[in-house]
Design a protein around this motif. Structure first.
Motif, PDB file in Angstrom:
ATOM      1  N   UNK A   1       0.841  -1.192   0.000  1.00  0.00           N
ATOM      2  CA  UNK A   1       0.000   0.000   0.000  1.00  0.00           C
ATOM      3  C   UNK A   1       0.879   1.247   0.000  1.00  0.00           C
ATOM      4  N   UNK A   2       0.243   2.391   0.025  1.00  0.00           N
ATOM      5  CA  UNK A   2       0.970   3.657   0.066  1.00  0.00           C
ATOM      6  C   UNK A   2       1.733   3.791   1.381  1.00  0.00           C
ATOM      7  N   UNK A   3       1.230   3.171   2.438  1.00  0.00           N
ATOM      8  CA  UNK A   3       1.930   3.229   3.732  1.00  0.00           C
ATOM      9  C   UNK A   3       3.296   2.566   3.643  1.00  0.00           C
ATOM     10  N   UNK A   4       3.366   1.465   2.928  1.00  0.00           N
ATOM     11  CA  UNK A   4       4.645   0.785   2.745  1.00  0.00           C
ATOM     12  C   UNK A   4       5.636   1.701   2.028  1.00  0.00           C
ATOM     13  N   UNK A   5       5.161   2.393   1.010  1.00  0.00           N
ATOM     14  CA  UNK A   5       6.024   3.301   0.256  1.00  0.00           C
ATOM     15  C   UNK A   5       6.508   4.444   1.149  1.00  0.00           C
TER      16      UNK A   5
ATOM     17  N   UNK B   1       6.770   4.502   4.479  1.00  0.00           N
ATOM     18  CA  UNK B   1       7.724   4.002   5.468  1.00  0.00           C
ATOM     19  C   UNK B   1       9.056   3.641   4.826  1.00  0.00           C
ATOM     20  N   UNK B   2       9.026   3.104   3.621  1.00  0.00           N
ATOM     21  CA  UNK B   2      10.270   2.783   2.922  1.00  0.00           C
ATOM     22  C   UNK B   2      11.042   4.057   2.602  1.00  0.00           C
ATOM     23  N   UNK B   3      10.327   5.123   2.295  1.00  0.00           N
ATOM     24  CA  UNK B   3      10.954   6.403   1.992  1.00  0.00           C
ATOM     25  C   UNK B   3      11.584   7.019   3.241  1.00  0.00           C
ATOM     26  N   UNK B   4      10.868   6.970   4.364  1.00  0.00           N
ATOM     27  CA  UNK B   4      11.347   7.627   5.579  1.00  0.00           C
ATOM     28  C   UNK B   4      12.280   6.745   6.420  1.00  0.00           C
ATOM     29  N   UNK B   5      12.010   5.462   6.466  1.00  0.00           N
ATOM     30  CA  UNK B   5      12.785   4.544   7.309  1.00  0.00           C
ATOM     31  C   UNK B   5      13.168   3.293   6.519  1.00  0.00           C
ATOM     32  N   UNK B   6      14.090   3.412   5.558  1.00  0.00           N
ATOM     33  CA  UNK B   6      14.363   2.249   4.698  1.00  0.00           C
ATOM     34  C   UNK B   6      14.918   1.040   5.444  1.00  0.00           C
ATOM     35  N   UNK B   7      15.811   1.264   6.404  1.00  0.00           N
ATOM     36  CA  UNK B   7      16.401   0.117   7.103  1.00  0.00           C
ATOM     37  C   UNK B   7      15.363  -0.626   7.937  1.00  0.00           C
ATOM     38  N   UNK B   8      14.563   0.105   8.694  1.00  0.00           N
ATOM     39  CA  UNK B   8      13.545  -0.548   9.518  1.00  0.00           C
ATOM     40  C   UNK B   8      12.510  -1.270   8.669  1.00  0.00           C
ATOM     41  N   UNK B   9      12.086  -0.648   7.597  1.00  0.00           N
ATOM     42  CA  UNK B   9      11.084  -1.274   6.735  1.00  0.00           C
ATOM     43  C   UNK B   9      11.649  -2.531   6.091  1.00  0.00           C
TER      44      UNK B   9
ATOM     45  N   UNK C   1      21.066   1.414   2.123  1.00  0.00           N
ATOM     46  CA  UNK C   1      19.729   0.813   2.040  1.00  0.00           C
ATOM     47  C   UNK C   1      18.906   1.316   0.863  1.00  0.00           C
ATOM     48  N   UNK C   2      19.090   2.562   0.459  1.00  0.00           N
ATOM     49  CA  UNK C   2      18.316   3.074  -0.674  1.00  0.00           C
ATOM     50  C   UNK C   2      18.699   2.368  -1.970  1.00  0.00           C
ATOM     51  N   UNK C   3      19.982   2.105  -2.150  1.00  0.00           N
ATOM     52  CA  UNK C   3      20.411   1.361  -3.338  1.00  0.00           C
ATOM     53  C   UNK C   3      19.883  -0.064  -3.307  1.00  0.00           C
ATOM     54  N   UNK C   4      19.877  -0.659  -2.135  1.00  0.00           N
ATOM     55  CA  UNK C   4      19.357  -2.013  -2.005  1.00  0.00           C
ATOM     56  C   UNK C   4      17.882  -2.056  -2.373  1.00  0.00           C
TER      57      UNK C   4
ATOM     58  N   UNK D   1      15.955   7.222  -8.690  1.00  0.00           N
ATOM     59  CA  UNK D   1      16.163   8.651  -8.438  1.00  0.00           C
ATOM     60  C   UNK D   1      16.258   8.932  -6.954  1.00  0.00           C
ATOM     61  N   UNK D   2      15.395   8.299  -6.171  1.00  0.00           N
ATOM     62  CA  UNK D   2      15.412   8.428  -4.722  1.00  0.00           C
ATOM     63  C   UNK D   2      16.725   7.884  -4.154  1.00  0.00           C
ATOM     64  N   UNK D   3      17.175   6.761  -4.669  1.00  0.00           N
ATOM     65  CA  UNK D   3      18.419   6.160  -4.177  1.00  0.00           C
ATOM     66  C   UNK D   3      19.615   7.055  -4.482  1.00  0.00           C
TER      67      UNK D   3
END
Length: 89
Positions: A8-12, A14-22, A43-46, A68-70
């Protein structure tokens, strides 16, 4: 397989704000030494690599945005850390 069928959008967000925890709590891909090295150091590259592998053929827009984000996020993070380190020296 489409990304939005599984997440869902929540996953996106959380992945954007907390990539390692997610990645630690929400992904099932986590195997192998390369994954854990990526999780620890970039983590962003991963996330971008996993997105490319799993969704590159079905959701190219998401894959491009992940890269782009990574690229932007890692560069910005490293710049901020190096500036703060140089101020303290």
């Amino acid at each position: 397989m489409d990304f939005w069928d599984n997440h869902s959008i929540w996953f996106v967000l959380f992945m954007f704000m907390f990539p390692r925890l997610t990645m630690l709590f929400a992904t099932t891909f986590g195997g192998g030494v390369l994954y854990w090295i990526g999780w620890l150091f970039a983590p962003r590259f991963t996330v971008a690599v996993i997105a490319t592998m799993l969704y590159g053929d079905t959701n190219i827009v998401m894959v491009v945005l992940a890269w782009l984000w990574a690229l932007g996020g890692e560069t910005t993070e490293k710049t901020v850390v190096s500036r703060r380190a140089s101020r303290q020296s």
